[in-house]
Enzyme design. Structure first.
Site, PDB file in Angstrom:
ATOM      1  N   GLU A 162     -20.334  50.309 -24.347  1.00 12.43           N
ATOM      2  CA  GLU A 162     -19.633  49.017 -24.388  1.00 12.43           C
ATOM      3  C   GLU A 162     -18.444  49.142 -25.330  1.00 12.43           C
ATOM      4  O   GLU A 162     -18.594  49.603 -26.455  1.00 12.43           O
ATOM      5  CB  GLU A 162     -20.619  47.941 -24.873  1.00 12.43           C
ATOM      6  CG  GLU A 162     -20.005  46.624 -25.304  1.00 12.43           C
ATOM      7  CD  GLU A 162     -19.193  45.945 -24.207  1.00 12.43           C
ATOM      8  OE1 GLU A 162     -19.724  45.772 -23.106  1.00 12.43           O
ATOM      9  OE2 GLU A 162     -18.015  45.589 -24.472  1.00 12.43           O
ATOM     10  N   SER A 171     -21.093  37.485 -19.457  1.00  8.52           N
ATOM     11  CA  SER A 171     -22.475  37.077 -19.183  1.00  8.52           C
ATOM     12  C   SER A 171     -23.051  36.289 -20.350  1.00  8.52           C
ATOM     13  O   SER A 171     -23.906  35.427 -20.172  1.00  8.52           O
ATOM     14  CB  SER A 171     -23.359  38.294 -18.938  1.00  8.52           C
ATOM     15  OG  SER A 171     -22.840  39.071 -17.886  1.00  8.52           O
ATOM     16  N   ALA A 176     -24.717  30.605 -17.240  1.00  6.91           N
ATOM     17  CA  ALA A 176     -25.804  31.512 -16.833  1.00  6.91           C
ATOM     18  C   ALA A 176     -26.809  30.928 -15.842  1.00  6.91           C
ATOM     19  O   ALA A 176     -27.933  31.409 -15.753  1.00  6.91           O
ATOM     20  CB  ALA A 176     -26.517  32.076 -18.059  1.00  6.91           C
ATOM     21  N   ALA A 286     -14.574  53.190 -22.312  1.00  6.39           N
ATOM     22  CA  ALA A 286     -14.390  54.140 -21.210  1.00  6.39           C
ATOM     23  C   ALA A 286     -12.908  54.188 -20.874  1.00  6.39           C
ATOM     24  O   ALA A 286     -12.267  53.157 -20.683  1.00  6.39           O
ATOM     25  CB  ALA A 286     -15.187  53.683 -19.996  1.00  6.39           C
ATOM     26  N   ARG A 411     -14.852  24.975  -6.631  1.00  7.62           N
ATOM     27  CA  ARG A 411     -14.065  25.086  -7.864  1.00  7.62           C
ATOM     28  C   ARG A 411     -12.566  25.132  -7.586  1.00  7.62           C
ATOM     29  O   ARG A 411     -11.779  24.534  -8.309  1.00  7.62           O
ATOM     30  CB  ARG A 411     -14.466  26.348  -8.614  1.00  7.62           C
ATOM     31  CG  ARG A 411     -15.843  26.249  -9.157  1.00  7.62           C
ATOM     32  CD  ARG A 411     -16.312  27.526  -9.756  1.00  7.62           C
ATOM     33  NE  ARG A 411     -17.609  27.260 -10.365  1.00  7.62           N
ATOM     34  CZ  ARG A 411     -18.305  28.147 -11.048  1.00  7.62           C
ATOM     35  NH1 ARG A 411     -17.836  29.363 -11.208  1.00  7.62           N
ATOM     36  NH2 ARG A 411     -19.450  27.832 -11.582  1.00  7.62           N
ATOM     37  N   HIS A 521     -12.817  33.548 -13.037  1.00 11.20           N
ATOM     38  CA  HIS A 521     -13.524  34.658 -12.384  1.00 11.20           C
ATOM     39  C   HIS A 521     -12.561  35.364 -11.448  1.00 11.20           C
ATOM     40  O   HIS A 521     -11.823  34.723 -10.719  1.00 11.20           O
ATOM     41  CB  HIS A 521     -14.715  34.114 -11.591  1.00 11.20           C
ATOM     42  CG  HIS A 521     -15.638  35.176 -11.082  1.00 11.20           C
ATOM     43  ND1 HIS A 521     -16.786  35.562 -11.744  1.00 11.20           N
ATOM     44  CD2 HIS A 521     -15.583  35.947  -9.968  1.00 11.20           C
ATOM     45  CE1 HIS A 521     -17.397  36.508 -11.061  1.00 11.20           C
ATOM     46  NE2 HIS A 521     -16.693  36.765  -9.979  1.00 11.20           N
ATOM     47  N   GLU A 550     -19.047  41.570 -11.716  1.00 13.26           N
ATOM     48  CA  GLU A 550     -17.706  41.026 -11.481  1.00 13.26           C
ATOM     49  C   GLU A 550     -16.681  42.107 -11.161  1.00 13.26           C
ATOM     50  O   GLU A 550     -15.624  41.829 -10.576  1.00 13.26           O
ATOM     51  CB  GLU A 550     -17.257  40.194 -12.685  1.00 13.26           C
ATOM     52  CG  GLU A 550     -16.054  39.312 -12.369  1.00 13.26           C
ATOM     53  CD  GLU A 550     -15.630  38.417 -13.516  1.00 13.26           C
ATOM     54  OE1 GLU A 550     -16.378  38.283 -14.501  1.00 13.26           O
ATOM     55  OE2 GLU A 550     -14.522  37.839 -13.413  1.00 13.26           O
TER      56      GLU A 550
HETATM   57  P1  ADP Z   1     -20.751  41.200 -15.554  1.00 13.58           P
HETATM   58  O1  ADP Z   1     -20.905  39.717 -15.473  1.00 13.58           O
HETATM   59  O2  ADP Z   1     -20.260  41.798 -14.304  1.00 13.58           O
HETATM   60  O3  ADP Z   1     -21.984  41.849 -16.124  1.00 13.58           O
HETATM   61  P2  ADP Z   1     -19.486  40.980 -18.138  1.00 13.58           P
HETATM   62  O4  ADP Z   1     -18.137  40.432 -18.385  1.00 13.58           O
HETATM   63  O5  ADP Z   1     -20.657  40.149 -18.538  1.00 13.58           O
HETATM   64  O6  ADP Z   1     -19.572  41.426 -16.605  1.00 13.58           O
HETATM   65  O7  ADP Z   1     -19.666  42.371 -18.891  1.00 13.58           O
HETATM   66  C1  ADP Z   1     -18.739  43.415 -18.766  1.00 13.58           C
HETATM   67  C2  ADP Z   1     -18.730  44.201 -20.069  1.00 13.58           C
HETATM   68  O8  ADP Z   1     -17.983  45.399 -19.864  1.00 13.58           O
HETATM   69  C3  ADP Z   1     -18.058  43.462 -21.204  1.00 13.58           C
HETATM   70  O9  ADP Z   1     -18.930  43.417 -22.312  1.00 13.58           O
HETATM   71  C4  ADP Z   1     -16.798  44.288 -21.486  1.00 13.58           C
HETATM   72  O10 ADP Z   1     -16.418  44.279 -22.838  1.00 13.58           O
HETATM   73  C5  ADP Z   1     -17.236  45.667 -21.044  1.00 13.58           C
HETATM   74  N1  ADP Z   1     -16.111  46.567 -20.695  1.00 13.58           N
HETATM   75  C6  ADP Z   1     -14.987  46.272 -19.980  1.00 13.58           C
HETATM   76  N2  ADP Z   1     -14.170  47.333 -19.865  1.00 13.58           N
HETATM   77  C7  ADP Z   1     -14.790  48.365 -20.520  1.00 13.58           C
HETATM   78  C8  ADP Z   1     -14.438  49.718 -20.778  1.00 13.58           C
HETATM   79  N3  ADP Z   1     -13.288  50.235 -20.363  1.00 13.58           N
HETATM   80  N4  ADP Z   1     -15.319  50.480 -21.502  1.00 13.58           N
HETATM   81  C9  ADP Z   1     -16.496  49.959 -21.949  1.00 13.58           C
HETATM   82  N5  ADP Z   1     -16.852  48.670 -21.760  1.00 13.58           N
HETATM   83  C10 ADP Z   1     -16.036  47.879 -21.041  1.00 13.58           C
END
Ligand code: ADP
Length: 588
Positions: A162, A171, A176, A286, A411, A521, A550
């Site tokens: 993360e 999320s 939720a 990442a 929406r 979204h 998402e």
């Molecule tokens: P979903 O609802 O699809 O699970 P979220 O927005 O709840 O999506 O979670 C996506 C997570 O991915 C977030 O915590 C965000 O910070 C993380 N994220 C986004 N881009 C990267 C990246 N390049 N490397 C690591 N984490 C990432």
């Protein structure tokens, strides 16, 4: 003499906030202001340096601020300094905590170090730069946790990475609610004719037939098993006697987690990941997918400027969320949604991983469909969860005091209708009768506090007071409310055909909150199949790459229906994790 002097000294110490002192050890209390009120600490200084910090009081969001009271606290002690970077995503909580420590140091007359950042940098990190796993999951929101937990339970060695200092993403801050047809609450509410087919049909139509029917079928059929998994295995608690009836659905079918936010899910997911021993590495971004012989075999990441490689034998699961918090990217794909719009999204929702997927060969689809959430705080842009009373009968009125749209419409429809009203905003109005069903004021006391303080919301015993607060002409407001009262019950709304039926508003107290649409979204993203495998432009599988939540782009078409995000992340997170684990097993 001695007694008197000592008592006087204690009185002075108490007045200055110094709790106790000996030659080498001094203990003092300090206060700072966090996001949700005062943060109070007690700091013990030994030989002029911080030795221990006890947090005496704080009311910050437990998930977002967790690292403030673990990592930041540890670093303050380690460096004897408050000259440190705030935990991103928890800026106010961090500042409040650092100020509290500073305040205690001042009282204890201890000089702190001015170069904490430099000291931390010198200490460095001890993570191995190259690590091997079966499955690497990127993004610790609901989809990422679901994928990591299922991959682990299918026998894989898995890591969840993360980029933010805290887990949760959108999320966490979401309401939720989760759609699942034929759920255990529906019979209690007399809803006996729902089905996965109806849910799929609503979802397909709600997205103007732009979603992939096979993926939608998987979503709807996987919904109830996923909800039961969340309830029985992850430990998520749901409200026992109520459901949400989101816009665009033909049946009331959204389960409501206790507290009406994603905190319930993310705290339980984190606890389960810890119980299973799944490493969750935060602050790890990442940057690029690695391909070997045509398959995605790992990911290159960075943490504070250092490069790390995570190899994945079975596959990489992209669970990185959308791009709603990346204003430039939103404008690129949806030029109408320009700088005027704020966002409801978490700061990490910036979409760079979509380009990573594209460079690895995946096709991005439906990117132009960006959803605004209609009912948001005009000041911060965040969703007004307190106004979820709309699902139980609250009405939307404009500055002229008139209704202008069906409150349970889609929406996108409501958002566009609001933008056409005077000032581009509306008012959400409800009374105690509706509030007693929704209980949103009780569920969201922080919103109530903030909105009543910043002039967005008020509570009144009568409509005259609501008219004064909103500056809506009183006769017009009263006329609208009497008309609503004359059309209550299902099938009686001659003006906008409220699908659940209007509710009587003749008795106060009344509640009103101002609302605007905000970017919420992003429907578009990586094209996947029902196995959560990423596909290229010819519909061929991109080997080793899975995507869920998402970040994917074929479930919701032009418009995601409320309550379908959580269904999406749980259903496809689980599928992606399990399939990536199987792929690893088959390649061992
Ligand atoms: P979903 O609802 O699809 O699970 P979220 O927005 O709840 O999506 O979670 C996506 C997570 O991915 C977030 O915590 C965000 O910070 C993380 N994220 C986004 N881009 C990267 C990246 N390049 N490397 C690591 N984490 C990432």
């Amino acid at each position: 003499m001695f007694m008197r002097k000592s008592a006087a000294a204690i009185a002075v110490l108490a007045l200055t906030g110094v709790v106790s002192a000996s030659a080498a050890t001094v203990t003092a209390k300090g206060t700072g202001v966090g996001k949700d009120g005062d943060i109070k600490v007690q700091v013990t200084f030994k030989d002029g340096k911080i030795n221990a910090i006890k947090v005496l009081q704080q009311r910050e969001n437990p998930v977002l601020s967790r690292k403030v009271f673990t990592d930041l606290k540890r670093d303050v002690i380690r460096t004897n300094s408050v000259d440190l970077d705030v935990i991103s995503g928890a800026t106010f909580s961090s500042r409040g905590f650092l100020d509290a420590v500073k305040n205690a140091a001042r009282k204890a007359k201890v000089k702190l170090s001015a170069n904490g950042r430099a000291k931390l940098k010198a200490a460095g990190s001890n993570l191995a730069p190259v690590q091997d796993y079966d499955v690497v999951v990127i993004g610790a929101g609901g989809a990422g946790f679901s994928a990591a937990i299922e991959a682990h339970n299918a026998g894989a060695k898995v890591v969840l990475i993360e980029k933010m200092p805290q887990v949760g993403g959108n999320s966490l801050i979401s309401g939720a609610e989760m759609n699942a047809a034929r759920n255990w609450i529906q019979p209690r509410l007399g809803i006996l004719d729902d089905s996965a087919e109806r849910h799929a049909d609503d979802t397909f139509k709600g997205g103007d037939a732009k979603g992939d029917p096979a993926v939608i079928k998987t979503l709807a059929q996987g919904a109830l098993p996923a909800a039961k998994w969340a309830r029985d295995y992850i430990g998520v608690r749901y409200e026992p006697d109520n459901l949400f009836f989101f816009g665009g659905h033909s049946r009331k079918r959204a389960l409501i987690p206790v507290g009406q936010t994603g905190t319930e899910y993310i705290t339980k997911f984190s606890a389960k990941a810890a119980e299973l021993g799944i490493p969750v590495i935060t602050d790890m971004k990442a940057e690029e997918l690695i391909k070997t012989d045509g398959r995605v075999s790992g990911v290159k990441c960075t943490m504070k400027g250092k490069v790390y490689t995570f190899n994945a034998k079975g596959g990489v699961v992209l669970a990185t969320g959308g791009f709603g918090a990346n204003a430039a990217m939103v404008k690129k794909y949806a030029p109408d949604l320009d700088e005027r719009f704020k966002t409801t999204d978490a700061p990490g929702t910036t979409g760079e991983a979509l380009y990573m997927a594209e460079r690895a060969g995946a096709q991005l689809v439906n990117m132009q469909y960006v959803q605004t959430y209609p009912i948001c705080d005009p000041v911060s842009g965040t969703i007004e969860l307190i106004a979820d009373t709309r699902f139980d009968g609250a009405i939307l009125i404009n500055q002229e005091g008139k209704r202008f749209v069906e409150e349970l419409g889609r929406r996108d429809v409501i958002s566009h209708a609001i933008l056409k009203q005077t000032g581009g905003y509306c008012w959400v109005l409800w009374n105690d009768r509706i509030g007693a069903i929704s209980k949103t004021v009780e569920a969201h006391p922080d919103e109530f506090d903030a909105f009543t303080k910043n002039g967005t919301m008020t509570v009144c015993k009568d409509l005259a007071c609501i008219a004064r607060f909103t500056k809506i002409p009183q006769e017009s407001l009263e006329a609208t409310v009497s008309r609503v009262n004359s059309m209550t019950g299902k099938g009686n709304d001659k003006d906008f055909h409220h699908r659940a039926g209007l509710v009587d508003l003749s008795q106060g107290k009344y509640y009103v909150v101002k609302a605007v649409p905000s970017i919420h979204h992003t429907m578009g993203g990586v094209r996947i199949n029902p196995k959560a495998q990423a596909l290229d432009a010819e519909g061929r599988v991109v080997p080793g790459l899975y995507a869920a939540g998402e970040v994917t782009g074929v479930t919701h078409g032009t418009n995601r229906l409320g309550g379908n995000a959580y269904t999406d992340i749980l259903v496809f997170g689980r599928i992606a994790g399990e399939n990536a684990a199987w792929e690893a097993a088959s390649r061992r």
